[in-house]
Write a protein that holds these residues in place. Structure first.
Motif, mmCIF file in Angstrom:
data_model
loop_
_atom_site.group_PDB
_atom_site.id
_atom_site.type_symbol
_atom_site.label_atom_id
_atom_site.label_comp_id
_atom_site.label_asym_id
_atom_site.label_seq_id
_atom_site.Cartn_x
_atom_site.Cartn_y
_atom_site.Cartn_z
ATOM 1 N N PHE A 114 0.853 -1.205 0.000
ATOM 2 C CA PHE A 114 0.000 0.000 0.000
ATOM 3 C C PHE A 114 0.886 1.252 0.000
ATOM 4 O O PHE A 114 0.592 2.235 -0.679
ATOM 5 C CB PHE A 114 -0.919 0.028 1.227
ATOM 6 N N ALA A 126 3.888 1.497 -1.244
ATOM 7 C CA ALA A 126 4.565 1.645 -2.538
ATOM 8 C C ALA A 126 3.679 2.379 -3.542
ATOM 9 O O ALA A 126 4.171 3.076 -4.415
ATOM 10 C CB ALA A 126 4.964 0.274 -3.084
ATOM 11 N N VAL A 127 2.365 2.240 -3.431
ATOM 12 C CA VAL A 127 1.468 2.931 -4.370
ATOM 13 C C VAL A 127 0.884 4.206 -3.765
ATOM 14 O O VAL A 127 0.114 4.904 -4.421
ATOM 15 C CB VAL A 127 0.330 2.004 -4.872
ATOM 16 N N LEU A 177 -1.158 4.491 -1.146
ATOM 17 C CA LEU A 177 -2.451 4.384 -0.452
ATOM 18 C C LEU A 177 -2.268 4.577 1.053
ATOM 19 O O LEU A 177 -3.165 5.054 1.740
ATOM 20 C CB LEU A 177 -3.108 3.034 -0.738
ATOM 21 N N GLU A 190 0.989 5.617 4.140
ATOM 22 C CA GLU A 190 2.378 6.061 4.301
ATOM 23 C C GLU A 190 2.757 5.942 5.764
ATOM 24 O O GLU A 190 1.902 5.926 6.650
ATOM 25 C CB GLU A 190 2.575 7.492 3.794
ATOM 26 N N LEU A 205 -3.138 7.065 6.113
ATOM 27 C CA LEU A 205 -3.497 7.078 4.702
ATOM 28 C C LEU A 205 -2.513 7.945 3.932
ATOM 29 O O LEU A 205 -2.017 8.945 4.455
ATOM 30 C CB LEU A 205 -4.930 7.616 4.530
ATOM 31 N N GLY A 206 -2.223 7.569 2.706
ATOM 32 C CA GLY A 206 -1.189 8.247 1.926
ATOM 33 C C GLY A 206 -1.739 9.200 0.886
ATOM 34 O O GLY A 206 -2.956 9.348 0.742
ATOM 35 N N PRO A 207 -0.820 9.838 0.139
ATOM 36 C CA PRO A 207 -1.240 10.861 -0.826
ATOM 37 C C PRO A 207 -2.160 10.329 -1.924
ATOM 38 O O PRO A 207 -3.022 11.065 -2.418
ATOM 39 C CB PRO A 207 0.089 11.362 -1.422
ATOM 40 N N PHE A 208 -2.014 9.072 -2.295
ATOM 41 C CA PHE A 208 -2.878 8.564 -3.360
ATOM 42 C C PHE A 208 -4.318 8.384 -2.863
ATOM 43 O O PHE A 208 -5.273 8.583 -3.609
ATOM 44 C CB PHE A 208 -2.318 7.260 -3.945
ATOM 45 N N SER A 209 -4.469 8.034 -1.583
ATOM 46 C CA SER A 209 -5.820 7.959 -1.009
ATOM 47 C C SER A 209 -6.501 9.314 -1.110
ATOM 48 O O SER A 209 -7.696 9.419 -1.413
ATOM 49 C CB SER A 209 -5.761 7.552 0.465
ATOM 50 N N PHE A 210 -5.726 10.363 -0.844
ATOM 51 C CA PHE A 210 -6.257 11.716 -0.907
ATOM 52 C C PHE A 210 -6.681 12.055 -2.345
ATOM 53 O O PHE A 210 -7.767 12.596 -2.579
ATOM 54 C CB PHE A 210 -5.200 12.695 -0.398
ATOM 55 N N GLN A 211 -5.833 11.702 -3.296
ATOM 56 C CA GLN A 211 -6.170 11.972 -4.705
ATOM 57 C C GLN A 211 -7.468 11.264 -5.102
ATOM 58 O O GLN A 211 -8.316 11.832 -5.785
ATOM 59 C CB GLN A 211 -5.034 11.498 -5.621
#
Lengths: 264, 264
Positions: B55, B57-58, B60, B62, B72-78
């Motif tokens: 998760f 690495a992509v 989702l 961090e 939760l990571g930056p891609f979850s936010f996007q």
């Protein structure tokens, strides 16, 4: 600095493969047919389908009952909202500017729009500290500093006009930071800042000190932070395409992306 | 109606197992240690770790470099921001109220706050249509209808006062929809609506017609839609704990959740 990926020894390949489908949905910004979506994620439809069934089961994606198109699902939205609630631009920017300061070996300054104008909230020092009186809480000139120029270029006009009018009434600020010629060419300067996405001052207002400033935008496309790299003119590469300008801009863009800025 | 899961024949178990970690992060609303997070997702830390590596690495999730906590990571936010941009409360509500109308066999009305007050935007008819003059575009009384009472109870006070003052000057509205006693007990009625999350009218303003109305909130915790179930008093179960009240409330809550409402 290139971040090395987590130790690859134990990973779950299905997560990383399947996430390509989520990334394609984010890039595309609207629901897609299975064929289009699979293609956008470099998969065959028959490979993509079981991933979408499982993403659908947990609400990360959903299928429109009428069109059959796949889009992001309600759980994706919930994740984003939690991120939005946790969003703290300053906290997010600090590790980025710490790393930037080390990379470019210059002082990096973080400023927000405070009640009295551009206000320093954080200083990322390098091994080459500059000897200027700049610390958290310092309010910077709208006209005379690269930081102020970025705020002037990207904040709503009304806000800028009010702050500028107040600054021009303040004799101490005027004597310290602006000259008549600077004021005359102010609009041209701001137009250039908008076009480049970067402001520059060289040896002015403080002789021997140069600076670049770059804007950070959030998910509402609003200016929330200004990041400034500054140092002694002798050791500061102030060419528009030099490493300091490029690294600063990349740093500001990274923070903007993390704040949900959709770009222009 | 219970939705059946997608055909289970071909699914990717790792996606569904791993998503439990994302769900735990959403429930918890802030970063957690590996141990706490794994426990919240009913896993051992050693089982959770490879999922989190992937998760991460992509983007989702961090890991905070200082605390080591997972969030939760930056891609979850996007993903969430894309959902936010696609958000359309009316479009989202229509399939839900269509299904509600069929289930409770009553007419279901969707209203938004328009320039003239509570305004019908959609009618979900059942097999038992009611014979009242209600169609998309109709503006409803603030005082006399269950729809208007929900708007009155949950919109900002200023907005409600202005609309109510306008309504009380309009003789046609007054004659049609309100009585002196209704006005006198208006505040008590609104307090009850807020407490129950539901408004009810029985045989009034239109004799023989009863209705329940429920609020729909969005991710800013603002009232965006009112859903009303209405029908002939003879065939309409108007008890507070009857199936119509319960189904309506569940439907409004489902739409609110889909709009990112965090609940109370």
């Amino acid at each position: 600095m290139v971040l090395s990926p987590p130790k690859a020894s134990r990973r779950i390949q299905a997560i990383e493969v399947g996430s390509q489908l989520l990334m394609a949905l984010v890039r595309h910004r609207q629901p897609m047919s299975l064929t289009t979506l699979a293609k956008a994620a470099n998969m065959t439809p028959s490979k993509a389908h079981p991933y979408l069934a499982s993403f659908g089961a947990v609400g990360l994606t959903e299928q429109d009952p009428v069109s059959g198109n796949y889009g992001l699902g309600p759980f994706s939205f919930q994740m984003g909202l939690v991120c939005l609630q946790q969003q703290n631009p300053i906290k997010l920017a600090i590790p980025e500017i710490t790393s930037l300061a080390a990379r470019i070996e210059q002082t990096v300054v973080l400023a927000v729009w405070g009640t009295h104008g551009p206000t320093v909230v954080y200083l990322g020092d390098s091994n080459r500290p500059i000897h200027v009186n700049l610390r958290p809480g310092s309010v910077m000139s709208m006209l005379g500093t690269a930081t102020g120029q970025v705020f002037s270029a990207f904040l709503p006009v009304k806000l800028v006009e009010t702050a500028l009018a107040r600054e021009l009434k303040d004799e101490a600020v005027l004597a310290q930071n602006t000259s008549k010629s600077a004021l005359q060419q102010h609009e041209a300067t701001l137009a250039e800042v908008r076009q480049r996405g970067l402001a520059r001052v060289e040896g002015f207002p403080i002789p021997g000190i140069s600076a670049f400033s770059a804007p950070v935008f959030d998910n509402k496309q609003s200016l929330v932070l200004v990041i400034t790299a500054t140092g002694s003119s002798g050791s500061f590469d102030s060419s528009w395409n030099g490493p300091i300008a490029r690294e600063l801009q990349a740093c500001a863009q990274t923070v903007s992306y993390r704040l949900g800025y959709a770009g222009k």
